[in-house]
Design a protein around this motif. Sequence first.
Motif, PDB file in Angstrom:
ATOM      1  N   GLU A  59       0.716  -1.220   0.172  1.00 46.59           N
ATOM      2  CA  GLU A  59       0.100   0.024  -0.010  1.00 46.59           C
ATOM      3  C   GLU A  59       0.684   1.313  -0.047  1.00 46.59           C
ATOM      4  N   ILE A  60       2.081   1.052  -0.024  1.00 48.65           N
ATOM      5  CA  ILE A  60       2.951   2.242   0.182  1.00 48.65           C
ATOM      6  C   ILE A  60       2.868   2.773  -1.295  1.00 48.65           C
ATOM      7  N   GLU A  61       2.908   4.221  -1.216  1.00 53.65           N
ATOM      8  CA  GLU A  61       2.628   4.846  -2.589  1.00 53.65           C
ATOM      9  C   GLU A  61       4.124   5.386  -3.163  1.00 53.65           C
ATOM     10  N   ASP A  62       4.734   6.176  -2.038  1.00 52.92           N
ATOM     11  CA  ASP A  62       5.810   6.768  -2.344  1.00 52.92           C
ATOM     12  C   ASP A  62       6.920   6.486  -1.238  1.00 52.92           C
ATOM     13  N   VAL A  63       7.757   5.153  -1.989  1.00 54.00           N
ATOM     14  CA  VAL A  63       8.782   4.346  -0.938  1.00 54.00           C
ATOM     15  C   VAL A  63       9.640   5.570  -0.422  1.00 54.00           C
ATOM     16  N   GLY A  64      10.198   6.479  -1.119  1.00 50.50           N
ATOM     17  CA  GLY A  64      11.136   7.366  -0.699  1.00 50.50           C
ATOM     18  C   GLY A  64      10.588   8.105   0.512  1.00 50.50           C
ATOM     19  N   ALA A  65       9.451   8.924   0.352  1.00 47.78           N
ATOM     20  CA  ALA A  65       8.957   9.523   1.331  1.00 47.78           C
ATOM     21  C   ALA A  65       8.699   8.789   2.610  1.00 47.78           C
TER      22      ALA A  65
END
Lengths: 169, 158
Positions: free
Chosen positions: A49-55
């Motif tokens: 469910e994580i959309e932006d891995v970096g953030a």
Amino acid sequence: MDWDWEHIRDQFGPLVWEVAMRVLNHEADAVDCYQDVFLEVFQKPDRSEIEDVGAYLRWLTTRRAIDALRTRQRRDSRTNHSDLETAIASPADGTMADFDELLNILRTELSALPAPQAQAFWLVSVEHCSYDEVAAQMDVERNHVGVLVHRARRQLQQRLTRLAPNSPN
Amino acid sequence: MNNSSQDERGDIEQYDLLDQLTQRLREQSVPPLPEDCQHWVPKSAVETQPQSKKKRIHLRWLAAAAAIVIGMVSWSWSRSPKEVIVDKTPVTNETMQAVSTGRTKHLDEIRRGLDELDREITELKRQAALLDAQRKAEAMMNRMATLGSSTRSIVDES
């Protein structure tokens, strides 16, 4: 999203490491934090469910590093506020402690803040994340991020006023 | 009014300081990612603890065990007799007799010493009593001399 760990490590490892080092300023603690963060993501059941891995990694690292900072402050009984107060100004000529000491004081004071305030302050002020990014990661309203940052800045500023009445030039 | 403007200026200075500090934190150089982290993947460590933690825990256990061993060795060393003299002479009636005679002789000597001490104490007490009596006699003589001189002066005046 396909979680190729070697790819994720190569892409985001330096980011996690830099954030951990910036917060902790201690290599062994930063290594622990780095591994803890990746382990936590690895064991997270709903990581798809994580959309932006970096953030996400930036926020999680900030959170875990501040937790580690707090643990370290508790563990390190030698470092207390009175020590910091005596360390900040030299009694002979009233000159200020150097910037590195002030950074360590800032870290100490950060670990004394409530966790959401410390996280929001760090992500916005040091990591230069936008309010929207922080709100998405912390799962709060955008305005609330502003409130958290404002409160954190206010408290830190008060502590600095007490500890460092004259800022260094 | 003046105070409030000073406070405001102080606030601005501290805000500036806070901004400078956060900027410094942002720009501070960070050492490169350690070699073992560059090749570390969580998959290999998922069933165990992170390597550095594990190593540290092992080292702590090792240090604690070493401290215990050193403590036990030093304790047993301090408790052990440094030199043991074993007299293997067989105990005979003559030996017992000699020991008994020697003990009696020592006891007699101690008794004699105590008697002598008693005598000395008595003598000292006697001398102290004499000194006390002498002091009292001197004091009385002084008083009598004073009385005599004052009587003489009264008689002379009359």
